[in-house]
Design a protein around this motif. Structure first.
Motif, PDB file in Angstrom:
ATOM      1  N   SER A  48       0.745  -1.209  -0.246  1.00 19.14           N
ATOM      2  CA  SER A  48      -0.299   0.046  -0.333  1.00 19.14           C
ATOM      3  C   SER A  48       1.375   1.301  -0.189  1.00 19.14           C
ATOM      4  O   SER A  48       0.370   2.355  -0.200  1.00 19.14           O
ATOM      5  CB  SER A  48      -0.972  -0.377   1.900  1.00 19.14           C
ATOM      6  N   GLY A  49       1.990   1.046   0.630  1.00 24.04           N
ATOM      7  CA  GLY A  49       3.159   2.215   0.447  1.00 24.04           C
ATOM      8  C   GLY A  49       2.968   2.749  -0.747  1.00 24.04           C
ATOM      9  O   GLY A  49       3.431   3.896  -1.065  1.00 24.04           O
ATOM     10  N   LEU A  50       2.557   2.361  -1.948  1.00 24.20           N
ATOM     11  CA  LEU A  50       3.230   1.945  -3.410  1.00 24.20           C
ATOM     12  C   LEU A  50       1.920   3.490  -3.780  1.00 24.20           C
ATOM     13  O   LEU A  50       1.972   4.026  -5.121  1.00 24.20           O
ATOM     14  CB  LEU A  50       2.882   1.317  -3.865  1.00 24.20           C
ATOM     15  N   GLY A  51       1.008   3.703  -3.440  1.00 25.42           N
ATOM     16  CA  GLY A  51       0.075   4.655  -3.564  1.00 25.42           C
ATOM     17  C   GLY A  51      -0.888   4.012  -4.985  1.00 25.42           C
ATOM     18  O   GLY A  51      -0.056   3.040  -5.328  1.00 25.42           O
ATOM     19  N   PHE A  52      -1.837   4.890  -4.772  1.00 27.20           N
ATOM     20  CA  PHE A  52      -3.297   4.049  -6.231  1.00 27.20           C
ATOM     21  C   PHE A  52      -2.228   4.215  -7.223  1.00 27.20           C
ATOM     22  O   PHE A  52      -2.105   3.308  -8.064  1.00 27.20           O
ATOM     23  CB  PHE A  52      -3.768   4.518  -5.917  1.00 27.20           C
ATOM     24  N   GLY A  53      -1.233   5.824  -7.311  1.00 25.21           N
ATOM     25  CA  GLY A  53      -1.358   5.451  -9.078  1.00 25.21           C
ATOM     26  C   GLY A  53       0.156   4.573  -9.139  1.00 25.21           C
ATOM     27  O   GLY A  53       0.108   4.404  -9.991  1.00 25.21           O
ATOM     28  N   GLY A  54       1.330   4.800  -8.198  1.00 24.68           N
ATOM     29  CA  GLY A  54       2.028   4.056  -8.460  1.00 24.68           C
ATOM     30  C   GLY A  54       1.732   1.922  -8.816  1.00 24.68           C
ATOM     31  O   GLY A  54       2.106   1.859  -9.913  1.00 24.68           O
ATOM     32  N   PHE A  55       0.059   2.322  -8.013  1.00 23.76           N
ATOM     33  CA  PHE A  55      -0.447   0.201  -8.394  1.00 23.76           C
ATOM     34  C   PHE A  55      -0.447   0.703 -10.019  1.00 23.76           C
ATOM     35  O   PHE A  55      -0.303  -0.256 -10.751  1.00 23.76           O
ATOM     36  CB  PHE A  55      -1.028   0.195  -7.558  1.00 23.76           C
ATOM     37  N   VAL A  56      -1.146   0.912 -10.444  1.00 24.59           N
ATOM     38  CA  VAL A  56      -2.073   1.749 -12.106  1.00 24.59           C
ATOM     39  C   VAL A  56      -0.271   1.476 -12.531  1.00 24.59           C
ATOM     40  O   VAL A  56      -0.803   0.403 -13.936  1.00 24.59           O
ATOM     41  CB  VAL A  56      -2.759   2.820 -12.027  1.00 24.59           C
ATOM     42  N   ASP A  57       0.611   2.279 -12.125  1.00 22.32           N
ATOM     43  CA  ASP A  57       1.646   2.505 -13.111  1.00 22.32           C
ATOM     44  C   ASP A  57       2.217   1.018 -13.614  1.00 22.32           C
ATOM     45  O   ASP A  57       2.249   0.798 -14.078  1.00 22.32           O
ATOM     46  CB  ASP A  57       2.612   3.400 -13.033  1.00 22.32           C
ATOM     47  N   LEU A  58       2.317   0.071 -12.424  1.00 24.52           N
ATOM     48  CA  LEU A  58       2.535  -0.915 -12.343  1.00 24.52           C
ATOM     49  C   LEU A  58       1.987  -1.651 -12.195  1.00 24.52           C
ATOM     50  O   LEU A  58       2.647  -2.335 -13.942  1.00 24.52           O
ATOM     51  CB  LEU A  58       3.100  -1.853 -11.175  1.00 24.52           C
ATOM     52  N   ALA A  59       0.850  -1.898 -12.868  1.00 27.17           N
ATOM     53  CA  ALA A  59       0.096  -2.779 -13.361  1.00 27.17           C
ATOM     54  C   ALA A  59      -0.475  -2.910 -14.744  1.00 27.17           C
ATOM     55  O   ALA A  59      -0.830  -3.498 -15.681  1.00 27.17           O
ATOM     56  CB  ALA A  59      -1.586  -2.718 -12.429  1.00 27.17           C
ATOM     57  N   SER A  60       0.317  -1.383 -15.262  1.00 26.58           N
ATOM     58  CA  SER A  60       0.048  -1.170 -16.962  1.00 26.58           C
ATOM     59  C   SER A  60       1.393  -1.518 -16.942  1.00 26.58           C
ATOM     60  O   SER A  60       1.979  -0.835 -18.330  1.00 26.58           O
ATOM     61  CB  SER A  60      -0.541   0.359 -16.882  1.00 26.58           C
ATOM     62  N   ASP A  61       2.777  -1.817 -16.839  1.00 29.29           N
ATOM     63  CA  ASP A  61       3.983  -1.515 -16.567  1.00 29.29           C
ATOM     64  C   ASP A  61       3.805  -3.092 -18.303  1.00 29.29           C
ATOM     65  O   ASP A  61       3.672  -4.166 -17.589  1.00 29.29           O
ATOM     66  CB  ASP A  61       5.038  -1.913 -16.037  1.00 29.29           C
ATOM     67  N   ALA A  62       4.613  -2.745 -19.180  1.00 31.14           N
ATOM     68  CA  ALA A  62       4.391  -3.939 -20.188  1.00 31.14           C
ATOM     69  C   ALA A  62       4.878  -5.359 -19.886  1.00 31.14           C
ATOM     70  O   ALA A  62       4.613  -6.027 -20.316  1.00 31.14           O
ATOM     71  CB  ALA A  62       4.993  -3.366 -21.349  1.00 31.14           C
ATOM     72  N   ARG A  63       6.145  -5.169 -19.135  1.00 32.21           N
ATOM     73  CA  ARG A  63       6.602  -6.258 -18.685  1.00 32.21           C
ATOM     74  C   ARG A  63       6.297  -6.614 -17.737  1.00 32.21           C
ATOM     75  O   ARG A  63       6.306  -8.324 -17.625  1.00 32.21           O
ATOM     76  CB  ARG A  63       8.074  -6.281 -18.170  1.00 32.21           C
ATOM     77  N   VAL A  64       5.594  -6.318 -16.571  1.00 34.53           N
ATOM     78  CA  VAL A  64       4.882  -7.113 -15.493  1.00 34.53           C
ATOM     79  C   VAL A  64       3.612  -7.772 -16.453  1.00 34.53           C
ATOM     80  O   VAL A  64       3.360  -8.564 -16.224  1.00 34.53           O
ATOM     81  CB  VAL A  64       3.692  -5.927 -14.771  1.00 34.53           C
ATOM     82  N   VAL A  65       2.397  -6.817 -17.411  1.00 35.77           N
ATOM     83  CA  VAL A  65       1.634  -7.566 -17.798  1.00 35.77           C
ATOM     84  C   VAL A  65       1.550  -9.302 -19.008  1.00 35.77           C
ATOM     85  O   VAL A  65       1.784  -9.262 -18.002  1.00 35.77           O
ATOM     86  CB  VAL A  65       1.118  -6.849 -18.604  1.00 35.77           C
ATOM     87  N   SER A  66       3.525  -8.388 -19.087  1.00 38.37           N
ATOM     88  CA  SER A  66       3.719 -10.102 -20.246  1.00 38.37           C
ATOM     89  C   SER A  66       3.580 -11.059 -19.208  1.00 38.37           C
ATOM     90  O   SER A  66       3.627 -11.711 -19.926  1.00 38.37           O
ATOM     91  CB  SER A  66       4.635  -9.519 -21.027  1.00 38.37           C
ATOM     92  N   ALA A  67       4.515 -10.728 -18.126  1.00 37.02           N
ATOM     93  CA  ALA A  67       4.880 -12.071 -17.042  1.00 37.02           C
ATOM     94  C   ALA A  67       3.507 -12.403 -16.616  1.00 37.02           C
ATOM     95  O   ALA A  67       3.354 -13.583 -16.044  1.00 37.02           O
ATOM     96  CB  ALA A  67       5.836 -11.167 -16.387  1.00 37.02           C
ATOM     97  N   LEU A  68       2.452 -11.537 -16.059  1.00 39.55           N
ATOM     98  CA  LEU A  68       1.701 -11.496 -15.438  1.00 39.55           C
ATOM     99  C   LEU A  68       0.424 -12.908 -16.763  1.00 39.55           C
ATOM    100  O   LEU A  68      -0.093 -13.944 -16.153  1.00 39.55           O
ATOM    101  CB  LEU A  68       0.986 -10.983 -15.376  1.00 39.55           C
ATOM    102  N   ARG A  69       0.320 -12.228 -17.476  1.00 42.96           N
ATOM    103  CA  ARG A  69       0.111 -13.001 -18.964  1.00 42.96           C
ATOM    104  C   ARG A  69       0.297 -14.501 -18.958  1.00 42.96           C
ATOM    105  O   ARG A  69      -0.784 -15.558 -19.351  1.00 42.96           O
ATOM    106  CB  ARG A  69      -0.225 -12.307 -20.285  1.00 42.96           C
ATOM    107  N   LEU A  70       1.406 -14.718 -19.763  1.00 44.07           N
ATOM    108  CA  LEU A  70       2.304 -15.856 -19.718  1.00 44.07           C
ATOM    109  C   LEU A  70       2.004 -16.736 -18.083  1.00 44.07           C
ATOM    110  O   LEU A  70       1.567 -17.845 -18.469  1.00 44.07           O
ATOM    111  CB  LEU A  70       3.656 -15.506 -19.478  1.00 44.07           C
ATOM    112  N   SER A  71       2.291 -16.125 -16.096  1.00 47.85           N
ATOM    113  CA  SER A  71       2.392 -16.731 -16.023  1.00 47.85           C
ATOM    114  C   SER A  71       0.205 -17.756 -15.240  1.00 47.85           C
ATOM    115  O   SER A  71      -0.219 -18.987 -15.516  1.00 47.85           O
ATOM    116  CB  SER A  71       2.138 -16.249 -14.259  1.00 47.85           C
ATOM    117  N   PHE A  72      -0.340 -16.135 -15.869  1.00 49.58           N
ATOM    118  CA  PHE A  72      -2.237 -17.153 -15.687  1.00 49.58           C
ATOM    119  C   PHE A  72      -1.971 -17.696 -17.183  1.00 49.58           C
ATOM    120  O   PHE A  72      -3.212 -18.900 -17.090  1.00 49.58           O
ATOM    121  CB  PHE A  72      -2.748 -15.469 -15.724  1.00 49.58           C
ATOM    122  N   VAL A  73      -2.382 -17.756 -18.251  1.00 50.18           N
ATOM    123  CA  VAL A  73      -2.724 -18.154 -19.127  1.00 50.18           C
ATOM    124  C   VAL A  73      -1.799 -20.018 -19.031  1.00 50.18           C
ATOM    125  O   VAL A  73      -2.813 -20.859 -19.616  1.00 50.18           O
ATOM    126  CB  VAL A  73      -1.922 -17.674 -20.617  1.00 50.18           C
TER     127      VAL A  73
END
Lengths: 288, 338
Positions: A48-73
């Protein structure tokens, strides 16, 4: 969850039928808080220290997205394969008798017991371009190890026992007279399977699928050896968490963990809803 | 009856006391915990044996040294999270800097406390290729050619991989008149040739030597010779024209040693690493010794003189290198951005 709700209703109506509700519920809540909710709360607190903005940035980071996609798919594909193969294996183990059946039955649990690093090493050795399976596959132009396909293979390996062990007891309990009744009423074999047997085992199959999925999505130890770990292609989300930790970026690591947790929760909730829908449709489980 | 009872309880009490005394006796032995990185396992096994004998001869105290090995960053994190290691012997100074910064268990200027940047041994980065060098690899420029598969671990998770990256960077900048864009393009081409990014140096060694992946392994010099020893006749070592002087540092974790009452032993342990006796073992285990006076000539013959850049002179120290190359979204991350 359904059971808990149902029993609380029962107890609310007739508290004297089975005493000890207050005590056992208290223990249940304390225990789950201590073992499950507290660590998860700590996770959310750190992220939670990251704040909402930081969290959204992270969730839309291309590398994070592709890693999450791979893990879940990969986890979903692996679990789907397991659902099909696990159902077949459970069927064979319950309905047929053959030499060595006990042995096969015992072998199903091995992926549970093996340290994940060991299974990862074994899979990598097997599917590597110079491995027993990898070499002939490579000649056909198919690469498994060190590609995203390797992640799916690892998920299939570690998830199989969940499906088999969920479906097996339900199949064994299934009343044969139901099938006989269906036959005497003129149902064909396919109709019996699709309309009598399958609906009865569907909830167990879904549970097995959900467990296999959950295991696969959080898996690190075995996948790391067989995935190539290349960013944007074969990097899984748990590895990204480890990478953040290596950078001493605890907040970033916990934030990805929270994302994974929320997504897993959404998938598990969907499976649960599907399950209760199928239960309702078939009229409340196997002994309707 | 009363009498027997008292006798019995007396005996019981005596027995308990005896047991307690024996436990205390065991505890009186000093135990040192050395948290180290992956490839030093064999080195410290040899050193610990000789130091324990040395310590016993000097103080009469029986000393047990326990070793813990793992990725350098992971080991540093364990110490940060509370592992009570008396000494840390890690792959790069940046990891010990992190322990100092995050816990204060040792002072920020820890690296000045021992000679030679607190690095009693050094190493460098070289290549391992398959027997006969079928792809004719002789320098960094061969690694960026199309069709060459290069094995190196992930710099994000492996200390050794960070040295590999910096060695390649040193070559690239030396051959591009300091044009950083060209150096970046070189590194990008190099990492495009990497089919697997293992999480640690040992993982890469396995991928290369046992899985048969890749044409060349970028490796610690000491690890390269271990590979030659373990797989005789299958591999060759190749030295590039330029590489980096790797200085794996050692330090006493002051607060841990004070809490364990081992400050004296821990300090002596690290000082022992600089003695000719230990330096000889260091050379035998494929690390480059600082003091060659007692080392075997055969061991020293393994280490050719090549141009070596250093982390302090050429990269401004680990703190800067870490920030510029390996931090989140820094140069290494940009390589993989599509």
């Amino acid at each position: 969850m359904n059971v808990a709700a149902a029993s609380s209703r029962v107890f609310a109506r007739a508290p004297s039928v089975l005493p000890g509700f207050g005590l056992t519920l208290g223990l249940t809540l304390t225990w789950t808080s201590l073992i499950v909710i507290l660590p998860l709360a700590a996770l959310f607190w750190r992220a939670s220290g990251l704040g909402f903005g930081g969290f959204v940035d992270l969730a839309s980071d291309a590398r994070v997205v592709s890693a999450l996609r791979l893990s879940f798919v990969a986890a979903i594909i692996g679990a789907a394969f397991n659902a099909a193969a696990g159902l077949l294996i459970a069927w064979v183990l319950v309905r047929y008798d053959f030499a060595g059946k006990r042995l096969v039955d015992a072998m199903i649990d091995l992926p549970f017991a093996l340290p994940t690093a060991v299974s990862g090493l074994a899979l990598a050795a097997l599917y590597a371009p110079n491995g027993w399976l990898g070499a002939p596959l490579a000649q056909l132009g198919i690469k498994i190890a060190f590609t995203p396909a390797g992640v799916v293979v690892a998920c299939m390996f570690i998830g199989l026992p969940f499906v088999v062990r969920q479906v097996q007891p339900v199949l064994a309990d299934l009343d044969r007279s139901l099938e006989e009744a269906a036959a005497t009423l003129g149902a064909s074999r396919t109709q019996t399977i699709v309309r009598v047997i399958f609906p009865a085992i569907l909830p167990a199959l879904l549970t097995g699928f959900a467990l296999a999925f959950a295991r696969g999505v959080g898996e690190y130890g075995s996948i790391i050896f067989i995935a190539g770990n290349l960013p944007f292609t074969s990097e899984i989300a748990p590895l990204l968490i480890i990478i953040r930790l290596e950078e001493f970026n605890y907040q970033g690591a916990t934030a990805i963990a929270v994302l994974m947790l929320l997504m897993s929760f959404a998938v598990l909730l969907a499976v649960n809803l599907l399950q209760s829908w199928s239960r309702r449709r078939t009229g409340g489980g196997r002994h309707a | 009856m009363d009498r027997t009872l008292t006798t019995r309880s007396f005996l019981l009490l005596a027995g308990l006391l005896l047991l307690l005394a024996s436990i205390c006796e065991v505890r009186a032995d000093t135990v040192l915990l050395n948290a180290s990185y992956d490839p030093t396992r064999e080195l410290y096994e040899a050193i610990n044996k000789e130091f324990a004998a040395d310590w016993k001869a000097k103080t009469g105290e029986k000393l047990t040294i326990r070793q813990s090995h793992g990725g350098s960053g992971k080991q540093a994190r364990s110490v940060v999270d509370g592992l009570g290691a008396d000494v840390v012997t890690l792959a790069l100074a940046a990891d010990i800097d992190q322990i100092a910064a995050l816990t204060g268990k040792l002072p920020a200027d820890w690296q000045k406390r021992l000679p030679d940047n607190s690095s009693p041994y050094t190493s460098t980065i070289n290549f391992v290729v398959r027997k006969g060098n079928p792809k004719a690899i002789s320098d960094w420029s061969d690694l960026v050619k199309p069709g060459i598969a290069v094995i190196t671990p992930n710099p994000k998770t492996s200390g050794g991989a960070r040295w590999n990256f910096l060695a390649a960077w040193a070559y690239a900048t030396a051959h591009s008149d300091g044009d950083e864009a060209k150096a970046r393009a070189f590194l990008t081409a190099l990492y495009k040739n990497v089919p697997v990014l293992d999480t640690g140096a040992r993982g890469s060694t396995t991928s290369f030597a046992q899985r048969g992946l890749g044409d060349v392994l970028i490796s610690w010099e000491n690890e390269s010779y271990l590979i030659l020893k373990q797989f005789p006749g299958q591999f060759e070592v190749v030295y590039p024209t330029i590489s980096i002087l790797t200085e794996p540092p050692v330090a006493v974790v002051d607060a841990n040693a004070a809490a364990n009452g081992t400050t004296e032993a821990a300090t002596a342990y690290l000082a022992f690493l600089y003695t000719p006796q230990a330096q000889k073992l260091i050379a035998k285990n494929f690390y480059r010794p600082r003091d060659i006076s007692a080392a075997d000539a055969d061991d020293l013959a393994r280490f050719p003189e090549i141009a070596l850049v250093t982390i302090d002179k050429d990269f401004g120290g680990w703190r800067q290198a870490q920030k510029k190359f390996f931090a989140d979204n820094a140069i290494f991350d940009q390589i993989y951005r599509p």
